[in-house]
Design a protein around this motif. Structure first.
Motif, mmCIF file in Angstrom:
data_model
loop_
_atom_site.group_PDB
_atom_site.id
_atom_site.type_symbol
_atom_site.label_atom_id
_atom_site.label_comp_id
_atom_site.label_asym_id
_atom_site.label_seq_id
_atom_site.Cartn_x
_atom_site.Cartn_y
_atom_site.Cartn_z
ATOM 1 N N VAL A 191 0.841 -1.207 0.000
ATOM 2 C CA VAL A 191 0.000 0.000 0.000
ATOM 3 C C VAL A 191 0.874 1.256 0.000
ATOM 4 C CG1 VAL A 191 -1.793 1.251 1.235
ATOM 5 C CG2 VAL A 191 -1.828 -1.256 1.189
ATOM 6 N N GLN A 192 0.535 2.199 -0.897
ATOM 7 C CA GLN A 192 1.314 3.431 -1.020
ATOM 8 C C GLN A 192 0.502 4.688 -0.717
ATOM 9 O OE1 GLN A 192 4.654 3.392 -1.674
ATOM 10 N NE2 GLN A 192 4.492 1.150 -1.628
ATOM 11 N N ALA A 193 -0.808 4.648 -0.902
ATOM 12 C CA ALA A 193 -1.598 5.873 -0.720
ATOM 13 C C ALA A 193 -3.037 5.505 -0.379
ATOM 14 C CB ALA A 193 -1.562 6.738 -1.983
ATOM 15 N N TYR A 194 -3.738 6.473 0.262
ATOM 16 C CA TYR A 194 -5.150 6.359 0.612
ATOM 17 C C TYR A 194 -5.868 7.593 0.092
ATOM 18 C CZ TYR A 194 -3.703 2.699 3.910
ATOM 19 O OH TYR A 194 -3.181 1.574 4.477
ATOM 20 N N SER A 195 -7.142 7.430 -0.222
ATOM 21 C CA SER A 195 -7.953 8.556 -0.681
ATOM 22 C C SER A 195 -9.398 8.316 -0.293
ATOM 23 C CB SER A 195 -7.836 8.729 -2.205
ATOM 24 O OG SER A 195 -8.318 7.575 -2.883
ATOM 25 N N ILE A 196 -10.207 9.396 -0.326
ATOM 26 C CA ILE A 196 -11.632 9.337 0.015
ATOM 27 C C ILE A 196 -12.437 9.501 -1.259
ATOM 28 C CG2 ILE A 196 -13.513 10.498 1.227
ATOM 29 C CD1 ILE A 196 -11.588 11.206 3.427
ATOM 30 N N SER A 197 -13.450 8.675 -1.408
ATOM 31 C CA SER A 197 -14.318 8.760 -2.577
ATOM 32 C C SER A 197 -15.766 8.525 -2.128
ATOM 33 C CB SER A 197 -13.904 7.715 -3.621
ATOM 34 O OG SER A 197 -14.783 7.731 -4.726
ATOM 35 N N PRO A 198 -16.674 9.400 -2.506
ATOM 36 C CA PRO A 198 -16.415 10.692 -3.162
ATOM 37 C C PRO A 198 -15.815 11.687 -2.166
ATOM 38 C CG PRO A 198 -18.730 10.473 -2.652
ATOM 39 C CD PRO A 198 -18.121 9.167 -2.271
ATOM 40 N N GLU A 199 -15.145 12.665 -2.694
ATOM 41 C CA GLU A 199 -14.496 13.639 -1.822
ATOM 42 C C GLU A 199 -15.547 14.399 -1.013
ATOM 43 O OE1 GLU A 199 -12.011 16.163 -4.062
ATOM 44 O OE2 GLU A 199 -10.613 14.572 -4.688
ATOM 45 N N THR A 200 -15.202 14.680 0.243
ATOM 46 C CA THR A 200 -16.102 15.414 1.133
ATOM 47 C C THR A 200 -15.331 16.557 1.784
ATOM 48 O OG1 THR A 200 -17.464 15.227 3.112
ATOM 49 C CG2 THR A 200 -15.603 13.716 2.932
ATOM 50 N N GLU A 201 -16.057 17.620 2.069
ATOM 51 C CA GLU A 201 -15.409 18.788 2.679
ATOM 52 C C GLU A 201 -15.216 18.630 4.179
ATOM 53 O OE1 GLU A 201 -17.852 22.228 2.355
ATOM 54 O OE2 GLU A 201 -19.726 21.147 2.776
ATOM 55 N N TYR A 202 -15.831 17.580 4.751
ATOM 56 C CA TYR A 202 -15.750 17.436 6.202
ATOM 57 C C TYR A 202 -14.556 16.593 6.647
ATOM 58 C CZ TYR A 202 -20.466 19.395 6.426
ATOM 59 O OH TYR A 202 -21.540 20.209 6.323
ATOM 60 N N PHE A 203 -14.099 15.648 5.799
ATOM 61 C CA PHE A 203 -13.048 14.736 6.239
ATOM 62 C C PHE A 203 -11.945 14.644 5.195
ATOM 63 C CE2 PHE A 203 -16.766 13.289 8.559
ATOM 64 C CZ PHE A 203 -16.270 13.078 9.838
ATOM 65 N N SER A 204 -10.749 14.342 5.720
ATOM 66 C CA SER A 204 -9.603 13.983 4.888
ATOM 67 C C SER A 204 -8.942 12.764 5.519
ATOM 68 C CB SER A 204 -8.604 15.150 4.780
ATOM 69 O OG SER A 204 -8.058 15.456 6.056
ATOM 70 N N VAL A 205 -8.013 12.141 4.787
ATOM 71 C CA VAL A 205 -7.364 10.944 5.289
ATOM 72 C C VAL A 205 -5.889 11.256 5.535
ATOM 73 C CG1 VAL A 205 -6.840 10.056 2.982
ATOM 74 C CG2 VAL A 205 -7.015 8.475 4.900
ATOM 75 N N SER A 206 -5.382 10.751 6.678
ATOM 76 C CA SER A 206 -3.977 10.947 7.035
ATOM 77 C C SER A 206 -3.374 9.564 7.294
ATOM 78 C CB SER A 206 -3.856 11.828 8.276
ATOM 79 O OG SER A 206 -2.508 11.906 8.704
ATOM 80 N N TYR A 207 -2.177 9.303 6.734
ATOM 81 C CA TYR A 207 -1.533 8.008 6.918
ATOM 82 C C TYR A 207 -0.020 8.226 6.972
ATOM 83 C CZ TYR A 207 -0.879 8.527 1.879
ATOM 84 O OH TYR A 207 -0.548 9.001 0.631
ATOM 85 N N GLY A 208 0.669 7.271 7.574
ATOM 86 C CA GLY A 208 2.121 7.355 7.700
ATOM 87 C C GLY A 208 2.626 6.279 8.637
ATOM 88 N N SER A 209 3.852 6.447 9.155
ATOM 89 C CA SER A 209 4.479 5.472 10.057
ATOM 90 C C SER A 209 4.936 6.176 11.314
ATOM 91 C CB SER A 209 5.670 4.789 9.377
ATOM 92 O OG SER A 209 5.260 4.086 8.229
ATOM 93 N N ARG A 210 4.782 5.478 12.440
ATOM 94 C CA ARG A 210 5.238 6.030 13.714
ATOM 95 C C ARG A 210 6.711 5.692 13.916
ATOM 96 N NH1 ARG A 210 -0.056 4.143 15.011
ATOM 97 N NH2 ARG A 210 -1.452 5.885 15.577
ATOM 98 N N THR A 211 7.251 6.178 15.002
ATOM 99 C CA THR A 211 8.672 5.938 15.284
ATOM 100 C C THR A 211 8.939 4.457 15.534
ATOM 101 O OG1 THR A 211 8.249 6.428 17.618
ATOM 102 C CG2 THR A 211 8.995 8.257 16.232
ATOM 103 N N THR A 212 7.929 3.739 15.999
ATOM 104 C CA THR A 212 8.109 2.304 16.241
ATOM 105 C C THR A 212 8.066 1.484 14.946
ATOM 106 O OG1 THR A 212 5.721 2.057 16.591
ATOM 107 C CG2 THR A 212 7.096 2.489 18.537
ATOM 108 N N GLY A 213 7.746 2.141 13.852
ATOM 109 C CA GLY A 213 7.653 1.429 12.584
ATOM 110 C C GLY A 213 6.248 1.011 12.221
#
Length: 813
Positions: A160-182
């Protein structure tokens, strides 16, 4: 020579560690089709394809599974079956499949490592298909709501490389990444305050996309329910829990307990736990108590199958707020697998003059446990003649250490014990039975007391018909068997010169073509002798049976098929269906099914009139004879045998369809009949033409007479008339079928106006020509030139003449 060979083998084993220091490495993509090229193994190992076959090259792997195959003819290493990287190596960053190339004479092996490259053959998968969030309308912008990340069994850029919302909404967005623990995380971020009175619910999808080409994706449905105030979300005591469990722990054992707190009161402070697992083999291995957070086993774990399990626990309060923590369960190995001994090569028997240092067996030991539980030691029971020698990693060689004496010990039973370092240790034992061979004291023995071989006649010269085989209990030259034809007692040469035997392989050949009709079988004696000093021999009888071949076509005995005219079969026109016309008789010089004959109607003047018995050859009428059928019928009967391919012959015969057979004289029955007439066919044609002309003339005269004398016929008269019809001298002499005078009786009725007439019975068959008196009428001497006669009534009798009964009186009504 044997001593030199043993010394070379010993030198080769001494140098093996240097040759094996650097393994041969290849790489191949997973899911490659079977037969795909991995590498030119023979070339990289500096071997030729001929050496691979001569030295019995084969591939060995520690787990016993053969993922690759070696083509000895070309020396290529190819894919042997389906390669699924995720099944073989799970989520490991690298996936390597090691195995060994093993060769004999001398014993040698090469380490080979094949790296399996990942392809994008899996789509991202969320742990759940749908997630519902209950969010208070008082939540501030920037509030975060955790989601389970999507799992992709692929690795590297294919995950997995990316996430997105469909259909786009003005109320929410998506955030993803890795913590320091991996650990990776995925969160929904509130971008704008919610208003329950404006919109109480909303639905959308979060899509995970991997980096493959083409990319694959996975989707989770998000349902948002807007609630009134729930100010605090649950908080876990740890972001990551780590627990250890023994692989032999029973079902229902508690692994660990997670705990989350919520400062809210009432329903908003009540917390429930939900467990989700990563995609993989650990599905349904754990369960969590939704109230206490205890994680328990649903089935025993296996360290050899998976050394760790990663879980996600979600804590949700009564107001709909939630939190997620990670749980890592490490499986602790226990000594539950005994060592395994896998024999790769074993040589027995050994000659008693075997040199010390000769390799008797090559085997490998392995243990599926890890750590001290997987460390193995091998030991050989106290022996003065054999010992164990480490070869490479977990390979061991069983070698001789002193001279052997068969007279002292003809057989050695050796036991190798493999033990691990677990507590308590587990062991396994492998036995080797080594027989010691002797000198030339055994004669060859055939595997059969006698041989029966078969050959088809008309065989090609030097045809292979079989083989004799004899075995000698000795070894080496003492066991080398040669074959020859032994002469009969008192003879210097073999009795049959048509048979030969190969001296090395015992193959038996027929030197010249044989004829079954002349030679049905023959017997020879084959001798087998070894190469010992002095040689020992044995004899066996070989019986050669000649099999019949379909090389003789059927021979027709009846009807005779000479060059002269064929005889004709006489068939009465009154014959019913099934009437026997004739019978074809044939023989075949072959035997068995090659001599089984069948009969078929090949051609006929009237194909539907006749039938031929397939087995009997009887020619019968299929239906009654009709007027349309030709008088002379020509038939051709095919006689075919049952060989492969079948051979055939034909028989021609003719049939005459006659109305009366009482006076029929067949052609060529006597010299007188030969002088009087020609062929029956010519006569029938001549008679048919004559009768047709007579019918036309008679019809014309009668029509004209009726038209001219219509008034006279009304009064009613009876008229007798005679008309003499004479054929020319030449015709009479040639055919001899028509009488010289005919008399007709005519009956006239008063008032008849339809001018009908019919045939009546004849007056006399052989009356001389006469004049007929006229009862009433203007003409007393009235002659009738002719009357119509059908061709059927004009058919000749058996004597070649027309009977008087075939001409009838005419009656006018």
């Amino acid at each position: 020579m044997a001593l030199a060979r043993q010394v070379l083998c010993l030198c080769a084993f001494v140098s093996l560690p240097l040759a094996r220091a650097e393994p041969i490495r290849y790489s191949v993509a997973e899911e490659a089709p079977s037969g795909s090229l991995v590498g030119k193994l023979a070339e990289d190992a500096r071997l030729t394809p001929a050496q691979l076959s001569a030295r019995r090259a084969r591939l060995l792997s520690e787990d016993g599974r053969q993922h690759f195959a070696l083509e000895r003819a070309s020396g290529r290493l190819v894919v042997a079956g389906r390669l699924d990287r995720e099944q073989l190596c799970a989520q490991s960053a690298t996936c390597m499949l090691p195995f060994e190339l093993l060769l004999d004479n001398p014993l040698q092996f090469f380490r080979v490592e094949v790296t399996l490259h990942d392809i994008n053959d899996h789509s991202p998968v969320f742990p759940e298909e749908r997630v519902t969030f209950k969010i208070p309308e008082t939540s501030d912008s920037g509030s975060r709501f955790p989601l389970e990340v999507a799992r992709d069994l692929d690795i590297g850029s294919n995950t997995v490389q990316a996430y997105s919302i469909s259909p786009e909404t003005e109320y929410f967005s998506v955030s993803y990444g890795s913590r320091t623990t991996g650990d990776k995380y995925l969160e929904l971020v509130l971008e704008k305050p919610l208003d329950r009175e404006e919109q109480a619910e909303m639905d959308f999808s979060v899509i995970a996309v991997d980096g493959g080409s083409p990319p694959r994706s996975g989707t989770i449905e998000i349902s948002i329910t807007i609630l009134d105030a729930n100010d605090n979300a649950p908080i876990f005591s740890q972001d990551r829990y780590i627990g250890k469990v023994l692989e032999n722990m029973p079902e229902g054992s508690v692994v660990l307990t997670v705990m989350a707190t919520d400062p809210d009161a009432g329903v908003n402070g009540d917390i429930s736990y939900q467990l989700s697992q990563a995609v993989g083999p650990s599905d349904s291995a754990f369960v969590i108590d939704p109230m206490t957070g205890e994680i328990k086993l649903t089935k025993p774990l296996d360290f050899e199958a998976a050394q760790s399990h990663e879980l996600s626990v979600k804590a949700t309060d009564g107001g709909g707020l939630s939190a997620i923590c990670k749980v890592l369960v490490e499986v602790v190995d226990v000594n539950d697998n005994a060592p395994e001994v896998v024999v790769s090569s074993f040589s027995s028997p050994l000659p008693e003059n075997t040199e010390p240092g000769t390799v008797v067996a090559l085997f490998t030991v392995r243990d599926r446990d890890s750590g001290a539980n997987g460390k193995i030691s091998c030991a050989l029971e106290d022996q003065l003649f054999f010992s164990l020698r480490p070869a490479y990693k977990n390979y061991y060689e069983l070698v001789t250490v002193s001279a052997l004496d068969r007279e002292e010990t003809p057989r050695y039973v050796l036991s190798v014990t493999a033990a691990d370092a677990g507590s308590p240790p587990l062991t396994s034992t492998q036995s080797f039975t080594v027989d010691i061979s002797d000198v030339n004291d055994n004669a060859p023995v055939f595997n059969q007391t006698s041989y029966t071989m078969y050959v088809r006649e008309n065989n090609v010269p030097t045809a292979f018909v079989g083989a004799v085989s004899a075995a000698d209990a000795d070894v080496g030259l003492n066991a080398k068997v040669t074959y020859s034809l032994a002469p009969e007692a008192g003879a210097e040469r073999p009795s049959c010169s048509c048979i030969s035997v190969n001296s090395e392989k015992g193959h038996v050949f027929v030197l010249r073509p044989l004829d079954y009709e002349r030679l049905r079988q023959t017997e020879v004696t084959v001798s087998a002798s070894d190469a010992g000093s002095p040689p020992l021999r044995a004899n066996v009888t070989v019986r050669l049976v000649v099999l019949d071949e379909n090389d003789n076509a059927p021979l027709v005995l009846y009807p005779a098929q000479e060059s002269g005219p064929a005889s004709s079969e006489l068939v009465p026109v009154s014959a019913e269906a099934g009437y026997l016309v004739s019978k074809v008789v044939a023989v075949d010089a072959d035997s068995g099914q090659n001599s089984w004959l069948s009969y078929h109607l090949l051609r006929a003047t009237e194909p539907g009139l006749f039938s031929v018995g397939a087995q009997s050859g009887e020619v019968r009428l299929r239906r009654p004879v009709t007027e349309r059928d030709s008088v002379k019928q020509q038939l051709v009967v095919l006689v075919r045998d049952n060989g492969k391919p079948p051979l055939s012959a034909t028989a021609a015969l003719s049939a005459l369809l006659l109305k009366d057979l009482s006076d029929v004289r067949l052609p060529h029955s006597s010299p007188a009949s030969e002088d009087q007439g020609g062929s029956l066919t010519a006569y029938l044609i001549l008679a048919l033409v004559f009768v047709s002309l007579l019918f036309l003339i008679s019809t014309a005269v009668l029509v004209a007479r009726k038209a001219c004398r219509s008034k006279e016929l009304k009064a009613g008269h009876v008229l007798y008339a005679a008309d003499t019809l004479q054929s020319g001298p030449a015709d009479a002499a040639a055919a001899g079928t028509l009488p010289r005078a005919y008399c007709y009786e005519l009956s006239l009725t008063t008032g008849s106006g339809n001018s009908e007439f019919k045939f009546l019975k004849p007056i006399l068959p052989s009356l001389p020509p006469q004049r007929c008196a006229v009862g009433q009428g203007p003409r007393e001497d009235q002659d009738f030139p002719g009357v119509p006669v059908s061709t059927e009534d004009m058919a000749p009798d058996s004597a070649g003449t027309l009977s008087a009964g075939q001409f009838n009186a005419l009656s006018f009504n």
